[in-house]
Scaffold this active site. Structure first.
Site, PDB file in Angstrom:
ATOM      1  N   CYS A   1       0.823  -1.212   0.000  1.00 20.05           N
ATOM      2  CA  CYS A   1       0.000   0.000   0.000  1.00 20.05           C
ATOM      3  C   CYS A   1       0.856   1.260   0.000  1.00 20.05           C
ATOM      4  O   CYS A   1       0.400   2.322  -0.434  1.00 20.05           O
ATOM      5  CB  CYS A   1      -0.949   0.007   1.199  1.00 20.05           C
ATOM      6  SG  CYS A   1      -0.112  -0.108   2.789  1.00 20.05           S
TER       7      CYS A   1
ATOM      8  N   GLN B   1       6.543  -8.921   3.563  1.00 19.39           N
ATOM      9  CA  GLN B   1       6.102  -8.524   2.226  1.00 19.39           C
ATOM     10  C   GLN B   1       7.238  -8.649   1.218  1.00 19.39           C
ATOM     11  O   GLN B   1       7.021  -9.072   0.072  1.00 19.39           O
ATOM     12  CB  GLN B   1       5.566  -7.090   2.279  1.00 19.39           C
ATOM     13  CG  GLN B   1       4.278  -6.966   3.084  1.00 19.39           C
ATOM     14  CD  GLN B   1       3.910  -5.519   3.368  1.00 19.39           C
ATOM     15  OE1 GLN B   1       4.772  -4.643   3.486  1.00 19.39           O
ATOM     16  NE2 GLN B   1       2.617  -5.252   3.494  1.00 19.39           N
TER      17      GLN B   1
END
Length: 418
Positions: free
Chosen positions: A50, A120
């Site tokens: 994000c 991630q």
């Protein structure tokens, strides 16, 4: 071969642009195939969260490389090049290695030192390995970055202190109660902050969680995830006595928990202490509650002071972490240069061995035909010497003709003449 890192993040681009440059999990394979189809790209990893979209690449040097990669990114996402160009950052070789190490360690995150980014990055790397990653240097860079991130976590306090309201609330609870495995927690609300609190509490094995919310459906989704009980806001008065810790974060314009409600709960609890953490604005708990004996009330401002103190600690730890990154990136680049030299050495040795094998085969054939062994061995030695020194001799002559004293010195040192 050149290592590159390019992309946009929360520092360089607003969310309106970042959301248009993301790579969804459903299309990631297609994106990697398209990226690796570019003639200059040898290997690639796409990191898309994000707060950032980044390409980590192993490429062949060529003119207009920067423009070619931005053009690919814009064409893939149907973006105007001018719109993206001003937001894209670009790191090469040592800077690219340092950047990845900083990202994996949480040093480049919106929340300094946050641990989620390492997972991630690992996932992005794992996804790239599914038939896409082709460059061993890139693979080694990621593996090294994972070990650096672990070292940063182990040797510094970058992740030791709470820097979010949700985490600070849970940290406060763990400081006051020796073990959360023996306490009951009442969560009031079911928004994003309470969701984070609930997940933190679950990780620390809280005995029992109760979620009170205006709409049962939203609370039930969270309760199913963390194993909690759901009640209505109207049931708080009755159930407050069961809670050792109350953490509240709603959008109510008026307090939900009043002084009288807490007094009744304390009486039922025989004055066993209660911790109330009010992280709502406007406040969910009447301030007068803090004046009650055995009721320990903390507001969002109290948590903010904890967060500010902890953030200062993280920033101090980040200085130490940056030193680790600088050291490790330097060592990685030294290894990479050594790998490049190793390939040259292998080629040179292979060439010399081929010359040896060719001349030895001819000498053996001459011996089998009855030739004089002494003459054959002398001829072999002479030809082998000439063939092996031919290329260095030409380089020395060329440097001398050009008046290149520096190159002559390098060649002499390489040949062991000085």
């Amino acid at each position: 071969m050149t290592l590159l890192a390019l992309g946009i993040n929360h520092k360089t681009a607003p969310v309106a642009l970042r959301e248009r440059v993301t790579f969804s999990p459903d299309t990631l394979d297609q994106a990697l195939d398209s990226l690796l189809a570019q003639p200059m790209v040898q290997g690639g990893v796409v990191l898309s969260t994000c707060n950032r979209t980044e390409l980590y690449l192993s490429v062949e040097e060529q003119d207009n490389l920067h423009e070619a990669l931005i053009r690919w990114l814009c064409e893939y996402h149907n973006l105007n090049e001018e719109e993206l160009r001003t937001s894209v950052y670009w790191h090469q070789d040592n800077d690219a290695v340092s950047h990845l190490m900083r990202v994996a360690s949480g040093l480049d995150s919106l929340v300094l030192g946050e641990p989620q980014i390492l997972g991630q990055v690992k996932k992005a790397f794992a996804d790239s390995q599914k038939g896409h990653l082709k460059a061993s240097e890139l693979e080694r860079m990621f593996q090294k970055s994972f070990s650096v991130a672990k070292r940063v976590r182990t040797e510094t306090d970058i992740g030791a202190s709470a820097v979010s309201v949700a985490f600070a609330a849970c940290t406060l609870a763990r400081q006051i109660f020796e073990s959360l495995s023996t306490v009951t927690v009442l969560l009031v609300g079911a928004g994003e902050t309470i969701e984070l609190v609930a997940r933190h509490l679950r990780e620390h094995k809280v005995k029992h969680m109760i979620i009170a919310n205006r709409t049962r459906e939203r609370a039930q989704v969270l309760a199913d995830e963390v194993g909690a009980e759901v009640i209505a806001l109207s049931d708080i008065d009755e159930r407050l006595k069961d809670a050792d810790i109350i953490i509240s974060s709603t959008a109510s314009p008026l307090p939900i928990i009043g002084k009288g409600m807490v007094e009744r709960a304390l009486k039922s609890r025989r004055n066993q202490p209660m911790l109330l953490v009010d992280i709502a604005v406007p406040r969910d708990v009447e301030p007068e509650v803090g004046k009650l004996a055995n009721a320990y009330l903390y507001s969002v401002d109290d948590l903010q002071s904890i967060i500010s103190h902890n953030l200062a600690q993280r920033k101090a730890a980040a200085v130490q972490a940056e030193t680790i990154v600088e050291q490790e990136s330097g060592e990685f680049m030294a290894w990479l240069r050594a790998q490049s030299a190793s390939e040259t050495i292998r080629e040179y040795r292979g060439q010399a061995e081929q010359v040896r094998d060719d001349l030895t085969a001819k000498a053996m054939a001459a011996l089998e035909q009855g030739g004089d062994p002494q003459v054959i061995m002398q001829d072999l030695a002479w030809k082998l010497t000439n063939r092996l020194i031919h290329a260095p001799t030409k380089s020395l002559q060329q440097a001398a003709r050009n008046g290149d004293d520096e190159r002559l010195t390098i060649l002499r040192n390489s040949l062991g003449l000085e």
